[in-house]
Design an enzyme around this catalytic site. Sequence first.
Site, PDB file in Angstrom:
ATOM      1  N   ASP A 165       9.060   4.740  -8.699  1.00  0.00           N
ATOM      2  CA  ASP A 165       8.914   6.249  -8.107  1.00  0.00           C
ATOM      3  C   ASP A 165      10.203   6.825  -7.496  1.00  0.00           C
ATOM      4  O   ASP A 165      10.095   8.101  -7.060  1.00  0.00           O
ATOM      5  CB  ASP A 165       7.660   6.069  -7.388  1.00  0.00           C
ATOM      6  CG  ASP A 165       7.862   5.334  -5.907  1.00  0.00           C
ATOM      7  OD1 ASP A 165       8.666   4.591  -5.836  1.00  0.00           O
ATOM      8  OD2 ASP A 165       7.129   5.824  -4.935  1.00  0.00           O
ATOM      9  N   ASN A 421      11.327  -6.507  -8.528  1.00  0.00           N
ATOM     10  CA  ASN A 421      10.197  -5.980  -7.840  1.00  0.00           C
ATOM     11  C   ASN A 421       9.149  -5.709  -9.027  1.00  0.00           C
ATOM     12  O   ASN A 421       9.400  -4.568  -9.613  1.00  0.00           O
ATOM     13  CB  ASN A 421      10.623  -4.753  -6.862  1.00  0.00           C
ATOM     14  CG  ASN A 421       9.402  -4.113  -6.262  1.00  0.00           C
ATOM     15  OD1 ASN A 421       9.014  -4.682  -5.467  1.00  0.00           O
ATOM     16  ND2 ASN A 421       9.040  -2.952  -6.799  1.00  0.00           N
ATOM     17  N   GLU A 422       8.088  -6.290  -8.619  1.00  0.00           N
ATOM     18  CA  GLU A 422       6.828  -5.605  -9.113  1.00  0.00           C
ATOM     19  C   GLU A 422       6.734  -5.627 -10.956  1.00  0.00           C
ATOM     20  O   GLU A 422       6.655  -4.614 -11.640  1.00  0.00           O
ATOM     21  CB  GLU A 422       6.395  -4.278  -8.968  1.00  0.00           C
ATOM     22  CG  GLU A 422       5.833  -4.356  -7.367  1.00  0.00           C
ATOM     23  CD  GLU A 422       5.024  -3.026  -7.175  1.00  0.00           C
ATOM     24  OE1 GLU A 422       5.128  -2.139  -7.929  1.00  0.00           O
ATOM     25  OE2 GLU A 422       4.267  -3.085  -6.164  1.00  0.00           O
ATOM     26  N   ASN A 477       3.211  -7.120  -2.786  1.00  0.00           N
ATOM     27  CA  ASN A 477       3.010  -5.720  -2.536  1.00  0.00           C
ATOM     28  C   ASN A 477       1.719  -5.412  -2.670  1.00  0.00           C
ATOM     29  O   ASN A 477       1.099  -5.645  -3.489  1.00  0.00           O
ATOM     30  CB  ASN A 477       3.994  -5.114  -3.488  1.00  0.00           C
ATOM     31  CG  ASN A 477       5.436  -5.028  -3.233  1.00  0.00           C
ATOM     32  OD1 ASN A 477       5.743  -5.731  -2.336  1.00  0.00           O
ATOM     33  ND2 ASN A 477       6.074  -4.218  -4.108  1.00  0.00           N
ATOM     34  N   TYR A 479      -1.849  -3.002  -1.367  1.00  0.00           N
ATOM     35  CA  TYR A 479      -2.402  -1.748  -0.914  1.00  0.00           C
ATOM     36  C   TYR A 479      -3.752  -1.650  -0.729  1.00  0.00           C
ATOM     37  O   TYR A 479      -4.431  -0.626  -1.175  1.00  0.00           O
ATOM     38  CB  TYR A 479      -1.509  -0.674  -1.803  1.00  0.00           C
ATOM     39  CG  TYR A 479       0.062  -0.453  -1.830  1.00  0.00           C
ATOM     40  CD1 TYR A 479       0.339   0.478  -0.651  1.00  0.00           C
ATOM     41  CD2 TYR A 479       0.759  -1.173  -2.349  1.00  0.00           C
ATOM     42  CE1 TYR A 479       1.755   0.553  -0.686  1.00  0.00           C
ATOM     43  CE2 TYR A 479       2.193  -0.806  -2.578  1.00  0.00           C
ATOM     44  CZ  TYR A 479       2.702  -0.074  -1.246  1.00  0.00           C
ATOM     45  OH  TYR A 479       3.850   0.149  -1.252  1.00  0.00           O
ATOM     46  N   TYR A 483      -4.266   2.155  -2.604  1.00  0.00           N
ATOM     47  CA  TYR A 483      -4.530   2.125  -4.101  1.00  0.00           C
ATOM     48  C   TYR A 483      -5.652   1.379  -4.359  1.00  0.00           C
ATOM     49  O   TYR A 483      -6.473   1.616  -5.318  1.00  0.00           O
ATOM     50  CB  TYR A 483      -3.419   1.711  -4.844  1.00  0.00           C
ATOM     51  CG  TYR A 483      -2.311   2.496  -4.669  1.00  0.00           C
ATOM     52  CD1 TYR A 483      -2.213   3.875  -4.825  1.00  0.00           C
ATOM     53  CD2 TYR A 483      -0.810   1.834  -4.367  1.00  0.00           C
ATOM     54  CE1 TYR A 483      -0.875   4.693  -4.954  1.00  0.00           C
ATOM     55  CE2 TYR A 483       0.260   2.888  -4.268  1.00  0.00           C
ATOM     56  CZ  TYR A 483       0.275   3.914  -4.482  1.00  0.00           C
ATOM     57  OH  TYR A 483       1.182   4.736  -4.488  1.00  0.00           O
ATOM     58  N   GLU A 515       5.164  -5.232   0.829  1.00  0.00           N
ATOM     59  CA  GLU A 515       4.898  -3.950   0.831  1.00  0.00           C
ATOM     60  C   GLU A 515       3.485  -3.714   1.264  1.00  0.00           C
ATOM     61  O   GLU A 515       2.484  -4.432   0.799  1.00  0.00           O
ATOM     62  CB  GLU A 515       4.986  -3.214  -0.578  1.00  0.00           C
ATOM     63  CG  GLU A 515       6.517  -2.870  -0.821  1.00  0.00           C
ATOM     64  CD  GLU A 515       6.823  -1.969  -2.125  1.00  0.00           C
ATOM     65  OE1 GLU A 515       5.880  -1.316  -2.495  1.00  0.00           O
ATOM     66  OE2 GLU A 515       7.596  -2.286  -2.915  1.00  0.00           O
ATOM     67  N   TRP A 560       5.714  -0.653   3.870  1.00  0.00           N
ATOM     68  CA  TRP A 560       6.448   0.110   3.014  1.00  0.00           C
ATOM     69  C   TRP A 560       5.988   1.697   3.290  1.00  0.00           C
ATOM     70  O   TRP A 560       5.264   1.885   3.433  1.00  0.00           O
ATOM     71  CB  TRP A 560       5.776  -0.026   1.503  1.00  0.00           C
ATOM     72  CG  TRP A 560       6.531   0.828   0.487  1.00  0.00           C
ATOM     73  CD1 TRP A 560       6.142   2.069  -0.072  1.00  0.00           C
ATOM     74  CD2 TRP A 560       7.828   0.389  -0.092  1.00  0.00           C
ATOM     75  NE1 TRP A 560       7.247   2.479  -1.010  1.00  0.00           N
ATOM     76  CE2 TRP A 560       7.876   1.744  -0.992  1.00  0.00           C
ATOM     77  CE3 TRP A 560       8.758  -0.557   0.167  1.00  0.00           C
ATOM     78  CZ2 TRP A 560       9.283   1.507  -1.789  1.00  0.00           C
ATOM     79  CZ3 TRP A 560       9.861  -0.397  -0.422  1.00  0.00           C
ATOM     80  CH2 TRP A 560      10.276   0.390  -1.767  1.00  0.00           C
ATOM     81  N   LYS A 579       4.920   7.337   2.648  1.00  0.00           N
ATOM     82  CA  LYS A 579       4.491   6.254   3.228  1.00  0.00           C
ATOM     83  C   LYS A 579       5.487   5.481   4.544  1.00  0.00           C
ATOM     84  O   LYS A 579       5.157   4.637   4.988  1.00  0.00           O
ATOM     85  CB  LYS A 579       4.543   4.976   2.290  1.00  0.00           C
ATOM     86  CG  LYS A 579       3.143   5.382   1.260  1.00  0.00           C
ATOM     87  CD  LYS A 579       2.786   4.140   0.476  1.00  0.00           C
ATOM     88  CE  LYS A 579       1.888   4.406  -0.758  1.00  0.00           C
ATOM     89  NZ  LYS A 579       2.519   5.126  -1.972  1.00  0.00           N
TER      90      LYS A 579
HETATM   91  C1  BDP Z   1       4.948  -0.179  -5.192  1.00  0.00           C
HETATM   92  C2  BDP Z   1       6.384  -0.003  -5.371  1.00  0.00           C
HETATM   93  C3  BDP Z   1       7.318   0.969  -4.709  1.00  0.00           C
HETATM   94  C4  BDP Z   1       6.597   2.394  -4.673  1.00  0.00           C
HETATM   95  C5  BDP Z   1       5.107   1.899  -3.898  1.00  0.00           C
HETATM   96  C6  BDP Z   1       4.176   3.151  -3.767  1.00  0.00           C
HETATM   97  O1  BDP Z   1       7.264  -1.287  -5.197  1.00  0.00           O
HETATM   98  O2  BDP Z   1       8.403   1.178  -5.112  1.00  0.00           O
HETATM   99  O3  BDP Z   1       7.156   3.450  -3.769  1.00  0.00           O
HETATM  100  O4  BDP Z   1       4.524   1.034  -4.610  1.00  0.00           O
HETATM  101  O5  BDP Z   1       3.632   3.406  -4.687  1.00  0.00           O
HETATM  102  O6  BDP Z   1       4.295  -0.067  -6.375  1.00  0.00           O
HETATM  103  O7  BDP Z   1       4.361   3.777  -2.746  1.00  0.00           O
END
Ligand code: BDP
Length: 608
Positions: A165, A421-422, A477, A479, A483, A515, A560, A579
């Site tokens: 992103d 990463n991911e 990571n 959320y 999410y 994150e 994050w 964020k």
């Molecule tokens: C994760 C990624 C990060 C994105 C973040 C997001 O590692 O680069 O910016 O989510 O969605 O998937 O804010």
Amino acid sequence: MSVFMYPLDNEKRRVISLDGIWKFKFDTQGVGRNENWKDGLTDTIEMVVPSSYNDIFTEAAKRDFCGDVWYQTDFYIPSEFEALDTLIRFGSATHRATVFVNGVELVSHEGGFTPFGGNLNDVAKFGQKNTVVVVVNNELSKVTIPVGSVKTHDNGVKECTPAFDFFNYAGIHSSVRLVAVPKTRVNDITVVTGFEGTTGTVEYTIESALNAGQEIRVSLLNAEGEVVATADGQQGSLTVENVILWQPRKGYLYDLVATIVEGEELVDIYTLPVGVRTVKVEGTKFLINNEPFYFKGFGHHIDAHTIGRGHSDIMNLRDLECLDWIHANSLRTSHYPYPEEFMQLADRRGLVIIDEVSHVGAWNMTDVSQAGMGGSNAVPVKHFDREDVQTEGMVNHKDAITKLIARDKNHPCVVMWSLSNEPDSSQESSEAYFKEIFAFARDGLDAQDRPMTMVNFMLAAYGNCKASQFADVVCLNRYYGWYVTNGADLPNAGDQFAKELAGWATEGKPVIITEFGADTVSGFHALPSTMFTEEYYNEYLDQNFAAFDSCDAVVGEHCWNMHDFNTGQGIIRVNGNKKGAFTRDRQPKMAAHHLRARWGVVKDFNQK
Ligand code: BDP
């Protein structure tokens, strides 16, 4: 000289900066390579080096340009440099570049975040004007690092579609320098540090092709400039009594001064800052200097208004000041190697770094992207099932790891390497891929043998990840409350997160939350809170803190992101990713005050 050694100006070496305004041209028709633009550009505009070119202009077509851009400038090499080897060195150019000097191809480099250069002696004119032309390309594919793709529209205009992103900034992102070094020289230095009680050790290896009668002498100077240890030879060990350790937030540095001498004559000299410290994973603890460390800080981006991803000492210093203010002790270089000057500041400040290679977005190349950032990048074949990813992609990934470690191996601030990463590590085929990547990275690239990790994506939740088995530390990571279990279910987010963490804790490894964050538009308020408001971010943080505190294996929390940053356009990005605990111009949101209150209490060591 190893291009990874940072350029120094000293008794025997010279550095001339080529930074400033260069000539610049977009290759909108893609003809420059065939039409020999390497011999000199016509009809140019101006561009700043270093900077991203994207946000300088007012037209979308320039901001979003996909393809080749060309740079040109003139330079002089003093005649006295003829007795030396002179390199032209680029700190980084994103994502690949080819350099021509006086029309002759000097060097090509793949990878947008690491240094490269070439020897000018055979192509440059000493004491006269020389011309350097550089073509920089920002295209991405399934096998580039980072990954992405390119679409060509009906009108022939190409569009880069990153699988990540953050905005796909491009250009010459770090300083360009002429670096003149003696013909016989210190080509590279590697240090490994340790300590026993109050006695420190610095083991060093110096790469150099010496002539008969030449020898290497090494001394270690303390911060006052006093010699505290000496040794001779290409390999050796320096012993430091009453050593002052490099500690998180107290980045004490010694200077290792390596000299080549011939009799009494000095042939070359190079000074490397060295921090004496150890790093080790033991059970669920991450030990720095044998003490269990707790990571408090952020995933970050090199990102600023107008300069984009271009290196800026001003932004770097501001970021470090903000990190101090918020009581952060660490940072991940998400999602690519950061400027060398940033790493030097981190060494001096004692900022602990998880150093990440630019393998990012590999999850988003598969059908799972439907669940993520708008779904526009979906392709039917899963990423790690692709043969080209397992072959060419693997080669490029290994190359990026090699370059990252070669550049950053001596930094005391670096305590762990992040190899990805991911990625979509829920795929069966990711297992063999990461087995090989970890084995490669562990096979002698890092003399300090630092821990290695990969950062796990939420679709490969506990029980479903094929790659974290190879990592020393589980990095997640997550959320919950954004999410996953969003606004309506925020009060349950902490419990759900805690449940997953309890699973990971059974692996017996340390866990770092690399994150967690909620998009928050600075100045949006609501009572009761709603998503995107400052109140919501604070409540979201409380849910996350409760989950972290419920799990003894959690040894760190990286929010994050440190600050809002620019992204590509998309339906879940409100003029960028919001964020940040800070705004994009590095002013605190309410969330920053909230984090500061917690991190002022949570200790650097022995938290759990
Ligand atoms: C994760 C990624 C990060 C994105 C973040 C997001 O590692 O680069 O910016 O989510 O969605 O998937 O804010």
